[in-house]
Design a protein around this motif. Structure first.
Motif, PDB file in Angstrom:
ATOM      1  N   THR A  58       7.524   8.845  -2.109  1.00 49.33           N
ATOM      2  CA  THR A  58       8.227   9.414  -3.266  1.00 49.33           C
ATOM      3  C   THR A  58       8.825   8.285  -4.111  1.00 49.33           C
ATOM      4  OG1 THR A  58       8.757  11.325  -1.909  1.00 49.33           O
ATOM      5  CG2 THR A  58      10.019  11.070  -3.936  1.00 49.33           C
ATOM      6  N   LEU A  59       9.449   7.342  -3.427  1.00 56.62           N
ATOM      7  CA  LEU A  59      10.046   6.197  -4.117  1.00 56.62           C
ATOM      8  C   LEU A  59       8.974   5.373  -4.833  1.00 56.62           C
ATOM      9  CD1 LEU A  59      12.641   4.461  -4.478  1.00 56.62           C
ATOM     10  CD2 LEU A  59      11.969   3.267  -2.384  1.00 56.62           C
ATOM     11  N   GLN A  60       7.855   5.137  -4.152  1.00 55.06           N
ATOM     12  CA  GLN A  60       6.775   4.343  -4.752  1.00 55.06           C
ATOM     13  C   GLN A  60       6.218   5.019  -6.005  1.00 55.06           C
ATOM     14  OE1 GLN A  60       4.236   4.083  -1.271  1.00 55.06           O
ATOM     15  NE2 GLN A  60       4.767   1.935  -0.955  1.00 55.06           N
ATOM     16  N   LYS A  61       5.999   6.342  -5.920  1.00 55.87           N
ATOM     17  CA  LYS A  61       5.430   7.050  -7.080  1.00 55.87           C
ATOM     18  C   LYS A  61       6.397   6.987  -8.260  1.00 55.87           C
ATOM     19  CE  LYS A  61       2.689  10.250  -4.336  1.00 55.87           C
ATOM     20  NZ  LYS A  61       2.655  11.602  -3.754  1.00 55.87           N
ATOM     21  N   ALA A  62       7.705   7.121  -7.969  1.00 53.22           N
ATOM     22  CA  ALA A  62       8.700   7.037  -9.040  1.00 53.22           C
ATOM     23  C   ALA A  62       8.704   5.635  -9.646  1.00 53.22           C
ATOM     24  CB  ALA A  62      10.080   7.390  -8.489  1.00 53.22           C
ATOM     25  N   ALA A  63       8.642   4.608  -8.796  1.00 56.09           N
ATOM     26  CA  ALA A  63       8.638   3.223  -9.291  1.00 56.09           C
ATOM     27  C   ALA A  63       7.406   2.983 -10.173  1.00 56.09           C
ATOM     28  CB  ALA A  63       8.650   2.254  -8.109  1.00 56.09           C
ATOM     29  N   GLY A 120       4.393  -7.540 -13.385  1.00 53.81           N
ATOM     30  CA  GLY A 120       3.000  -7.968 -13.531  1.00 53.81           C
ATOM     31  C   GLY A 120       1.979  -6.898 -13.183  1.00 53.81           C
ATOM     32  N   ASN A 121       2.271  -5.642 -13.557  1.00 53.90           N
ATOM     33  CA  ASN A 121       1.332  -4.522 -13.339  1.00 53.90           C
ATOM     34  C   ASN A 121       1.224  -4.112 -11.865  1.00 53.90           C
ATOM     35  OD1 ASN A 121      -0.340  -2.598 -14.653  1.00 53.90           O
ATOM     36  ND2 ASN A 121      -2.166  -3.617 -13.892  1.00 53.90           N
ATOM     37  N   CYS A 122       2.197  -4.516 -11.042  1.00 52.43           N
ATOM     38  CA  CYS A 122       2.188  -4.138  -9.618  1.00 52.43           C
ATOM     39  C   CYS A 122       2.387  -2.629  -9.475  1.00 52.43           C
ATOM     40  CB  CYS A 122       3.318  -4.888  -8.895  1.00 52.43           C
ATOM     41  SG  CYS A 122       3.555  -4.361  -7.184  1.00 52.43           S
ATOM     42  N   HIS A 123       1.474  -1.999  -8.741  1.00 51.47           N
ATOM     43  CA  HIS A 123       1.577  -0.568  -8.416  1.00 51.47           C
ATOM     44  C   HIS A 123       1.762  -0.455  -6.904  1.00 51.47           C
ATOM     45  CE1 HIS A 123      -0.199  -0.433 -12.401  1.00 51.47           C
ATOM     46  NE2 HIS A 123       0.241   0.811 -12.480  1.00 51.47           N
ATOM     47  N   THR A 124       2.858   0.167  -6.515  1.00 55.46           N
ATOM     48  CA  THR A 124       3.221   0.132  -5.098  1.00 55.46           C
ATOM     49  C   THR A 124       2.559   1.241  -4.276  1.00 55.46           C
ATOM     50  OG1 THR A 124       5.168   1.529  -5.435  1.00 55.46           O
ATOM     51  CG2 THR A 124       5.452  -0.845  -5.721  1.00 55.46           C
ATOM     52  N   HIS A 125       2.106   2.297  -4.958  1.00 50.94           N
ATOM     53  CA  HIS A 125       1.539   3.435  -4.216  1.00 50.94           C
ATOM     54  C   HIS A 125       0.026   3.469  -4.425  1.00 50.94           C
ATOM     55  CE1 HIS A 125       0.735   7.703  -3.140  1.00 50.94           C
ATOM     56  NE2 HIS A 125       1.709   7.473  -2.279  1.00 50.94           N
ATOM     57  N   ARG A 126      -0.655   2.458  -3.885  1.00 49.57           N
ATOM     58  CA  ARG A 126      -2.118   2.408  -4.024  1.00 49.57           C
ATOM     59  C   ARG A 126      -2.765   2.615  -2.665  1.00 49.57           C
ATOM     60  NH1 ARG A 126      -3.933  -1.768  -8.735  1.00 49.57           N
ATOM     61  NH2 ARG A 126      -3.614  -0.226 -10.381  1.00 49.57           N
ATOM     62  N   ASN A 127      -3.854   3.382  -2.666  1.00 48.21           N
ATOM     63  CA  ASN A 127      -4.603   3.601  -1.422  1.00 48.21           C
ATOM     64  C   ASN A 127      -5.692   2.534  -1.303  1.00 48.21           C
ATOM     65  OD1 ASN A 127      -3.279   5.997  -0.335  1.00 48.21           O
ATOM     66  ND2 ASN A 127      -3.970   6.945  -2.247  1.00 48.21           N
ATOM     67  N   THR A 128      -5.225   1.299  -1.193  1.00 46.38           N
ATOM     68  CA  THR A 128      -6.124   0.146  -1.225  1.00 46.38           C
ATOM     69  C   THR A 128      -7.141   0.184  -0.088  1.00 46.38           C
ATOM     70  OG1 THR A 128      -4.390  -1.109  -2.280  1.00 46.38           O
ATOM     71  CG2 THR A 128      -6.113  -2.385  -1.203  1.00 46.38           C
ATOM     72  N   VAL A 173       0.841  -1.208   0.000  1.00 45.59           N
ATOM     73  CA  VAL A 173       0.000   0.000   0.000  1.00 45.59           C
ATOM     74  C   VAL A 173       0.868   1.248   0.000  1.00 45.59           C
ATOM     75  CG1 VAL A 173      -2.084  -0.938   1.069  1.00 45.59           C
ATOM     76  CG2 VAL A 173      -0.187  -0.202   2.504  1.00 45.59           C
ATOM     77  N   ALA A 174       0.219   2.372  -0.280  1.00 48.26           N
ATOM     78  CA  ALA A 174       0.929   3.647  -0.331  1.00 48.26           C
ATOM     79  C   ALA A 174       1.513   3.979   1.037  1.00 48.26           C
ATOM     80  CB  ALA A 174      -0.032   4.744  -0.774  1.00 48.26           C
TER      81      ALA A 174
END
Ligand SMILES: C[S@@+](CC[C@H](N)C(=O)[O-])C[C@H]1O[C@@H](n2cnc3c(N)ncnc32)[C@H](O)[C@@H]1O
Length: 195
Positions: free
Chosen positions: A133-138, A148-156, A125-126
């Motif tokens: 900052t790192l997550q958004k850049a990634a 596999g479409n992994c998004h690290t900065h999600r407000n799940t 999660v975000a």
């Protein structure tokens, strides 16, 4: 993407905690190689596991054959699987970061649960500060394409609350040292109930 049997003990413990006490009919979304299957408690009567990647589904079927509870593996995506309000629980681990539209998927999961049913989640999660900052850049560069479409900065967890779930327990856990500059070292683990 974390899908192998060679996982840190800390992540294995989180998987077990995510499944602890489950009973009845369970849907597992995006099962990967079936790493969770060995940890389902005896009170679970059936697991319907979805894994659209055919190669991973084959490995998951082998894990299903060795699981302590009955597990069937389908190659449908959650979006294809539809909704029929027949599950006592839905399990998501490391998957809501990968679906195209997490808000729509979480709403669909809500509709697939019986009233009183639980969504169990263990998700990237975000974070905040330097990690955010790192997550958004990634997410804006190579991470989703390589993993596999992994998004690290999600407000799940915001998506889960917005769908109507009542979050009964949620915490953040580190599986790697907090100082390590990785976008996925922090996990949210929680239980959300359909009222
Ligand atoms: C990072 S892996 C996690 C696998 C497993 N849940 C675990 O905890 O190790 C994410 C998995 O979700 C699957 N997946 C991605 N989008 C999906 C969708 N729309 N419906 C079902 N599964 C999906 C992928 O094929 C992949 O196997």
């Amino acid at each position: 993407m974390v899908m192998s049997g060679h996982e840190p003990e800390s992540l294995r413990r989180l998987r077990m905690a995510n499944l602890a006490g489950l009973t009845g009919r369970v849907l597992e979304v995006g099962a990967g190689t079936g790493t969770n299957f060995a940890h389902y408690p005896a009170g679970v009567s059936e697991v319907v596991a979805l894994e659209p990647e055919v190669r991973l589904a084959e490995v998951a079927r082998r894990a299903a054959a060795a699981a302590p509870v009955p597990v069937t593996v389908s190659t449908a995506t959650i979006e294809e699987f539809g909704a029929d309000e027949s599950f006592d629980a839905v399990v998501c681990s490391l998957v809501l970061c990968s679906v195209d539209d997490p808000d729509a998927v979480v709403q669909q999961l809500y509709s697939m649960l019986k009233p009183g049913g639980q969504l169990r989640y263990l998700e990237h999660v975000a974070g905040v500060g330097a990690r955010a900052t790192l997550q958004k850049a990634a997410d804006a560069t190579v991470w989703p394409r390589l993993l596999g479409n992994c998004h690290t900065h999600r407000n799940t967890e915001a998506s889960i609350a917005a769908a109507g779930f009542s979050v009964a327990g949620s915490r953040r856990e580190q599986t790697l040292p907090a100082w390590l500059p990785l976008p996925v070292s922090e996990f949210a683990i929680g239980r959300a109930v359909r009222p």
